[in-house]
Design an enzyme around this catalytic site. Structure first.
Site, PDB file in Angstrom:
ATOM      1  N   HIS A 461       0.819  -1.211   0.000  1.00 26.27           N
ATOM      2  CA  HIS A 461       0.000   0.000   0.000  1.00 26.27           C
ATOM      3  C   HIS A 461       0.854   1.263   0.000  1.00 26.27           C
ATOM      4  CE1 HIS A 461       0.729  -0.444   4.393  1.00 26.27           C
ATOM      5  NE2 HIS A 461       0.695   0.870   4.384  1.00 26.27           N
ATOM      6  N   ASP A 489       0.274  -7.967   1.420  1.00 28.88           N
ATOM      7  CA  ASP A 489       0.544  -6.527   1.360  1.00 28.88           C
ATOM      8  C   ASP A 489       2.052  -6.295   1.410  1.00 28.88           C
ATOM      9  OD1 ASP A 489       0.314  -3.837   1.297  1.00 28.88           O
ATOM     10  OD2 ASP A 489      -0.511  -3.597   3.308  1.00 28.88           O
ATOM     11  N   SER A 551       4.995   2.340   7.680  1.00 34.55           N
ATOM     12  CA  SER A 551       4.505   1.224   6.870  1.00 34.55           C
ATOM     13  C   SER A 551       5.628   0.682   5.999  1.00 34.55           C
ATOM     14  CB  SER A 551       3.339   1.684   5.995  1.00 34.55           C
ATOM     15  OG  SER A 551       2.248   2.070   6.793  1.00 34.55           O
TER      16      SER A 551
END
EC number: 3.4.21.-
Length: 1436
Positions: A461, A489, A551
């Site tokens: 993402h 992911d 992230s």
């Protein structure tokens, strides 16, 4: 800018003044106007580089110079530019360390200024938003309707006054003396009880006085002293004196009545409750119970309190019956209302019964009031109250956390009290590698990435839909391409070439989630957090707060190995997705047929959608917009539900983890391993097999292996847990998981094996796989046209003999080998260039460019190579005129050879360097199949025949071997590479120089010729005919020894295991470096196809590829070119052999403790001593050490084929007959090997056991044992009973045996026997016979007095350390290698020079590796645990 003055682009450039001032003086206005776009106000470095030497020249300047500018560009990259007279041309960046440091600081300062500017703008925006929100808050407060004050009605005032007056009448409560019960005469009952008590009162008093104890007397004395000496006006008495005013119920009730009339929402009910509480006498005890009541139960309580005024016992009876009757008659209500009613009735019963008990015993209900009030206070104090508010944005991410004003002190106290305790442990240190992190910058935002392998790993993402992203590392910006994003992911980016030297994070082989570490960059600052993690499927959860930019960060264990990739958090817990090695490789794309089917379905869907849209009315567009919005809202709801589902799952897992020890059912003993897979700890796990030990002698162990070894030692200190053999055995696992008893595989079955990765064969039950009908597979022609064959292909087809086209049904096209540029020096390691590098298709352009113009030659060229250059120029002119270029290769070769010997660059290399533009070196591309594959005929086992050319000059094949032809191949035949490892400069100078007689192997063409001598020593006789009785005895002994191989099976080719990081042999090696690359490109389909082809009766001839082994041997052998040769076959052929023999090989490795073969044997953990003790326990007087010479090559072909037949007779009977022709073809290709040499020559070998076949060591073991049995019968006769006292251990050609009897002239006779009968070579002095096993050697170890191993050749080990054939990658590897040598030298004498030197080296390297996690040295206890085993496994 004045002429001759140095040029500066800015003030920082002038202040730093990097580079050459002379180069700045050469700057002209034209050059300044065309300068590249460097970063503003940044320094640059100017260089004045010599381009070339001009000689002869008419001027005074011999050198041609060019101005080069190096600096930081606006796009964040670092580059160098040279001015070619017209414009600035980019070249390979020149490293200026000072400039790079300055640019990094300037970049950081600019970034901080930009952050400051953005922060100020954000601050101003937020201040304006605050003002707007304040105004909005004031406006909304004005809009809130104010509640109107309740009007007090006169009727409630009158009612309150009357009830209060009636309640305050003296004696107006139940326990007044004027009140009596209706149904019970209480006075009569009390009078009867009093009379009963007064009877025999004197007797009771006497008994009491007789039973007075010493404690009673002391208590009486204490009371007398207190009464006499404690002052009467004590402050406690004053306090207790005034406390009784809380019983002034009348005043308190009056105040409550006024408050009820003024503020109560139900004044009637509340006033009645006050009156009945006074009437019943319960008073204050009634008030704490009111919140537990509903309206109905409140009136029930009032009714019972009125009843209590008239009859106490009746009221108590009804109060106790009320909850019971309510449970029955109120069951029609809903759950929440039902529970509230029952709770009120229970509170009524407790009040009436408890109040009556208190009034009877103490005359007041104060104690009941205190108890109820205390319970409510504890309940209120321990209830969980939110300690903070979380502010989230539109995406649900936590933006800020605000603490609440209400602080539950009691709750915090009890929580801290539970958590407090004596410290029982300490926190562990964790390993972090900040150099392996980078920042991923995309238009949508920033994230964190880390380097692992050849990729940069981050969260998917973070990348989004971008194909290229920016990677920021140490202040510099690089561009990276998104390579692959799996279903998780996770995203894998191609690492830019300039970032290859950076640190790397490795994946954890043994995941440990007890303590995880999250490392990330937040606002260019490194943040680190540790926590305990829990596994939820493919994800982790841990209590770590997530900030913007985290992230994609790595989640590592305490050793710094990657476990997962950090994603985000949904509140209190952080989340990460677990990463596996399989995630690094993309799944193979669907086939063309599948893509076409998907395209058809997509077109159908579009057609249906277009039809529906055509019939849709335009007026429906507003509703569609509303529907769009509703869908968006539902998506938000689904997102919230998903987040809540994840949080609840995490909470359940944590609660179950905490309650697991308490919920476990214990029945007297612990169940070990029932229902789960575990390792057999009592039997232990072998630390090092023999193959790993041999590799250890050359390379050592890496850091991860040593850390795992040390962890293993620490774990063993507490011993192994007990277990039950029945629990460890799994009935569903028969020890050979791939094949059942009655399962056969049919290779004629049409199976699609076109997957990217090898997959295991399906686990089947006892059922036979039914083959599908045989269908001739046809290649799918998507081009719809037939391309014209190239001239090369036509020539190959014409030159192909008819007998070579054996398979008519398989139409194949010849492969045109990839043509690479000639490389005169890159692949010859400094020797003369390979002739084939110059023997290409020369033309006029090549001839013109091979020699530069005279004014381009250097002065050194004219002086050293003048005559040869003139000669070559004449040959070139003649070749151009006659169009005959046959003489050019030899002339250019001689010129380059002379240039190389003089230290000059070769002319062919100059042409390549000139024509090849400078490129920025990037990551190595993955291997893939060539574009011009044709029918992919390189899959077949005999594809090499289509490429075979007529023989050429002999270069590497000896004269006594046939020369079958020549194959196009580009491999070196020279190797004089002796690497110099700079890390060895840290080691001290050795005082023991015995190692100097060893060194790394180097070779030339003569070494290849010399390597064929291994097949010749003496010619064997027909020993099966000459000695049939002895051969029969040897067969009996072999069948008896290897009887555990009975009923072994042939396994499926996809179930075979083999080292895939090996060369795929010719011609696959032209396109693929390893078999793994070949499998990734084509899957298992070629393997199945070729096995099926052989199974149907074809007998293709397999080609073997020969190369020399790089190892440490004696310098004398290197001078004599006595280097060992290795041959390897096509991987398809090798895996066919694995199908036939893998099951037997696996069983041999499992029987090393009881059988003679020691392949898979480990000398660690007492293994060496146990094996030696096994020979000693035979009780024989003689021990023999036997050392062969040229063992593999001199094995007689008849004996080798006979051993293969013995092995095949152990195969299951049905499969033995079914696959016999496959086995015969396989053995025939082992005995008659077509061998390709790096020179391109193809020859035929018909002797010996090839060193690269699948079962080389296993076959050598069986041959060695068969020969020993023959030898025993030769000297002692075929005495089977005497043979049972004989024992031996073998590993290939290594042999250590014990025998009951030995002839006097044993050495001479045994050497003669092997030479005359088998043609095998045993040198004198290589047969050692002793009456003790001490001093003999096996597998590189000499047996000492304690039957423990001592290295036989420590000088060879020292040579592999100081004169390696391969450079170690880093200092940790060097330290790990030294630790290996310390382990091997554990039982050597303390003053041995090798052991002393290793200890000295460890002290040097340990100082440089204090933070690496490796031990400075292994302790004596650790060494003994490794060699001798743990507490329950110690063998000596």
């Amino acid at each position: 800018m004045a002429y001759g003055e140095p040029y500066y682009s800015s003030k920082p450039d002038k202040d730093f003044n990097f580079g050459s001032t002379m180069a700045r003086r050469q700057m002209t206005p034209t050059m300044v106007t065309k300068l590249p776009k460097f970063v503003r106000n940044s320094p640059q470095a100017y260089d004045w580089i010599v381009r070339g030497l001009i000689f002869p020249t008419i001027g005074k300047t011999y050198f041609q110079r060019v101005v080069v500018i190096t600096g930081g560009l606006e796009d964040g990259t670092y580059g160098s530019f040279a001015f070619d007279g017209k414009e600035w041309v980019g070249i390979y960046p020149i490293e200026h360390l000072n400039l790079m440091s300055s640019l990094k600081l300037i970049h950081k300062a600019n970034a901080l200024q930009e952050r400051l500017r953005l922060s100020q703008e954000e601050k101003a925006t937020l201040a304006l938003d605050v003002q707007f929100l304040q105004h909005e808050n004031v406006r909304l407060k004005e809009m809130i309707p104010k509640p109107e004050p309740r009007k007090i009605q006169m009727k409630w005032i009158i009612m309150g006054a009357v009830l209060t007056f009636l309640s305050l009448i003296p004696g107006g409560y139940a326990h007044s003396q004027t009140n009596n019960t209706i149904f019970t005469d209480m006075i009569a009952a009390c009078k009867y009880s009093t009379e009963t008590l007064t009877e025999n009162l004197d007797l009771r008093i006497k008994l009491a006085l007789a039973n007075i104890t010493i404690s009673d007397k002391l208590d009486a004395v204490r009371q007398i002293l207190n009464f006499a000496f404690v002052p009467r006006a004590h402050w406690l008495r004053t306090v207790f004196y005034y406390i009784h005013y809380y019983e002034m119920w009348n005043i308190f009730m009056f105040v409550l009545a006024i408050g009820t009339v003024m503020r109560s929402a139900r004044p009637g009910t509340d006033l009645v409750t006050l009156a009945t509480s006074h009437l019943s006498g319960f008073r204050m005890a009634v008030l704490p119970t009111i919140p537990f009541h509903t309206t109905m139960t409140l009136w029930v309580m009032n009714t019972l309190m009125v009843c209590y005024y008239f009859d106490n016992l009746l009221a108590i009876t009804l109060a106790i019956l009320a909850p019971i009757l309510g449970i029955i008659f109120l069951c029609f209500m809903e759950d929440s209302n039902y529970v509230s009613q029952i709770r009120g009735l229970i509170a009524t019963a407790v009040l009436i019964a408890g109040g009556h008990a208190c009034l009877t015993l103490t005359g007041t209900t104060t104690s009941l009031f205190v108890v109820i009030l205390t319970c409510r206070f504890i309940r209120m104090a321990t209830v969980f109250i939110g300690t903070r508010f979380e502010i989230r944005d539109a995406n649900g991410k936590v933006v800020a956390t605000v603490p609440t004003r209400i602080k539950n002190v009691a709750f915090d106290f009890f929580q801290k009290l539970k958590q407090s305790g004596v410290r029982v442990g300490v926190n562990e240190f964790v390993v972090i590698k900040p150099g392996a992190l980078c920042v991923i910058d995309t238009p949508e935002g920033k994230g964190t990435g880390f380097f692992s392998g050849n990729d940069i790993v981050t969260a998917a993402h973070v990348v989004g839909n971008n194909t290229f992203v920016n990677v920021c590392y140490e202040g510099l910006m690089y561009e990276a391409k998104v390579r692959y994003m799996p279903e998780k992911d996770i995203a894998f980016l191609t690492c830019p070439g300039d970032l290859h030297p950076t640190a790397r994070l490795k994946l954890s082989k043994n995941p440990d989630y007890s303590c995880v570490t999250v490392m990330a960059y937040v606002n260019e600052d490194l943040v680190v957090s540790t926590a305990a993690a829990m596994v939820h499927g493919n994800t982790l959860s841990y209590a770590v707060r997530t900030q913007d930019g985290m992230s994609g960060a790595p989640v590592c264990d305490k050793y710094g190995r990657v476990l997962a990739v950090h994603q985000t958090n949904t509140g209190y817990t952080g989340g990460a997705v677990i990463i596996d090695p399989a995630d690094f490789h993309p799944v193979k794309a669907p086939s063309q047929v599948e893509l076409l089917k998907e395209e058809i379905e997509r077109l159908k869907a579009q057609l249906n959608s277009a039809t529906e849209n055509a019939t849709t009315v335009v007026t429906q567009q507003p509703s569609a917009a509303l529907e769009q919005k509703s869908v968006s809202d539902s998506d938000v709801v689904d997102l919230v539900r998903t987040a809540m589902e994840r949080e609840m799952k995490v909470l359940r897992d944590e609660i179950n983890g905490i309650l697991a020890p308490f919920l476990q059912k214990k029945k007297g003993k612990t169940k070990h391993g029932r229902g789960r897979v575990r390792r057999n700890l009592r039997k232990g796990v072998k630390l090092l097999t023999e193959e790993e030990y041999r590799e250890l002698l050359e390379k050592g162990l890496d850091r991860e292996t040593f850390l795992d070894l040390i962890d293993r030692i620490i774990g063993e200190r507490s011993g192994y847990p007990d277990y039950d053999d029945e629990d460890y055995y799994d009935e569903d696992d028969d020890g050979w998981g791939m094949v059942g008893d009655d399962v056969e595989f049919d290779y004629t079955e049409v199976i699609n094996f076109d997957q990217a990765k090898p997959i295991p064969a399906p686990r089947t039950t006892k059922q036979k796989i039914c083959p599908e009908p045989e269908v001739e597979s046809q290649p799918l022609d998507l081009s719809q046209k037939k391309e014209k064959q190239s001239e090369y292909e036509q020539q190959v087809v014409k030159s192909t003999k008819p007998q070579q086209l054996e398979h008519e049904q398989q139409v194949v096209k010849p492969i045109k080998p990839q043509k690479s540029e000639p490389q005169p020096y890159s692949q010859t390691y400094g020797k003369a260039p390979i002739w084939e590098s110059y023997d290409f298709d020369w033309d006029e352009d090549d001839a013109k460019f091979i020699l530069p113009a005279p004014h381009r030659l250097t002065k050194a060229d004219e002086i050293v190579l003048g005559s040869k250059i003139v000669k070559l120029r004449t040959i070139i002119e003649t070749a151009i005129k006659t169009q005959n270029y046959s003489a050019l290769p030899e002339a250019v070769f001689e010129l380059d050879k002379a240039a190389y010997e003089a230290g000059l660059e070769g002319f062919l290399q100059r042409v390549k360097s000139k024509n090849k533009a400078p490129e920025k070196q990037g990551p190595k591309k993955l291997q893939r199949a060539p574009e011009d594959q044709g029918a992919q005929n390189y899959h077949s086992l005999d594809a090499w025949k289509l490429l075979l050319e007529p023989p050429r000059e002999r270069r590497c094949v000896p004269a006594n071997f046939p020369l079958l032809g020549h194959l196009p191949i580009n491999r070196p035949i020279f190797d004089d590479k002796k690497p110099r490892d700079d890390l060895l400069g840290l080691l001290p100078e050795p005082t023991w120089h015995a190692f100097e007689e060893y060194g790394p192997t180097t070779w030339g063409p003569q070494a290849f010729i010399k390597s064929f001598d291994k097949f010749f020593y003496a010619e064997p006789i027909d020993f099966f005919s000459e000695y049939p009785q002895l051969c029969a005895f040897a067969d009996w002994a072999t069948y008896r020894e290897f009887r555990y191989l009975e009923d072994t099976r042939v396994i499926h080719i996809t179930a075979t295991e083999k080292n895939t990081d090996s060369t795929p042999a010719y011609p696959k090696m032209n396109y693929f470096d390893t078999e793994e690359n070949y499998l990734e490109a084509h899957g298992w389909a070629p393997y199945i196809r070729e096995f099926t082809r052989v199974y149907k009766g074809d007998k293709p001839e397999v080609l073997w590829y020969l190369f020399l082994k790089k190892e440490i041997i004696k310098e004398e052998k290197i001078r004599n070119s006595d280097i060992r040769q290795i041959v390897c076959a096509d991987p398809i052929y090798t895996r066919i052999g694995a199908c036939l023999e893998a099951h037997q090989n696996a069983l041999m490795k499992q029987h090393t403790d009881t059988s003679v073969g020691q392949c898979g044997w480990s000398p660690m953990e007492g293994g060496f001593k146990k094996t030696m003790q096994r020979l000693v326990n035979k009780g024989n007087k003689h021990f023999i050490e036997f050392d062969w010479t040229r063992y593999d090559g001199t094995i007689p072909p008849a004996l080798f084929k006979h051993i293969k037949e013995i092995r095949w007779n152990f195969i299951n009977k049905d499969q033995r007959e079914k696959y016999r022709h496959v086995h015969e073809w396989y053995v025939n290709n082992l005995l008659n090997r077509h061998v390709l040499l790096p020179s391109g020559e193809v020859t035929l070998q018909t002797r010996g056991n090839p060193s690269g076949q699948f079962s080389t060591t296993m076959d050598n073991n069986m041959v060695n044992f068969w020969l020993q049995a023959f030898e025993f019968a030769y000297f002692n006769g075929p005495d089977r009973d005497l043979w049972k006292t004989y024992d031996t251990v073998v590993y290939g050609d290594d042999r250590l045996s014990t025998t009951p009897s030995v002839p006097d002239d044993y050495e001479e006779r045994v050497i003669t026997m092997y030479r005359d009968i088998f043609g095998m070579w045993v040198k004198p002095g290589k047969v050692i016979c002793r009456d003790s096993i001490v001093g003999l050697s096996f597998c590189g170890f000499t047996v000492n007095e304690n039957l423990e191993p001592v290295p036989t050749s420590p000088e060879k080990l020292m040579a592999s350390l100081l004169k390696p054939y391969k450079i170690l990658p880093d200092l940790e590897s060097l330290h790990g290698k030294l630790l290996c040598y310390q382990l091997l030298a554990a039982f050597m004498a303390e003053d041995h020079p090798f052991k002393v030197y290793v200890e000295h080296c460890l002290s040097r390297t340990a100082k440089q590796l204090r933070d690496s996690g490796l031990p400075a040295r292994l302790t004596e206890e650790q060494l003994h645990r490794i060699w001798r085993g743990g507490p329950k496994k110690c063998d000596g």
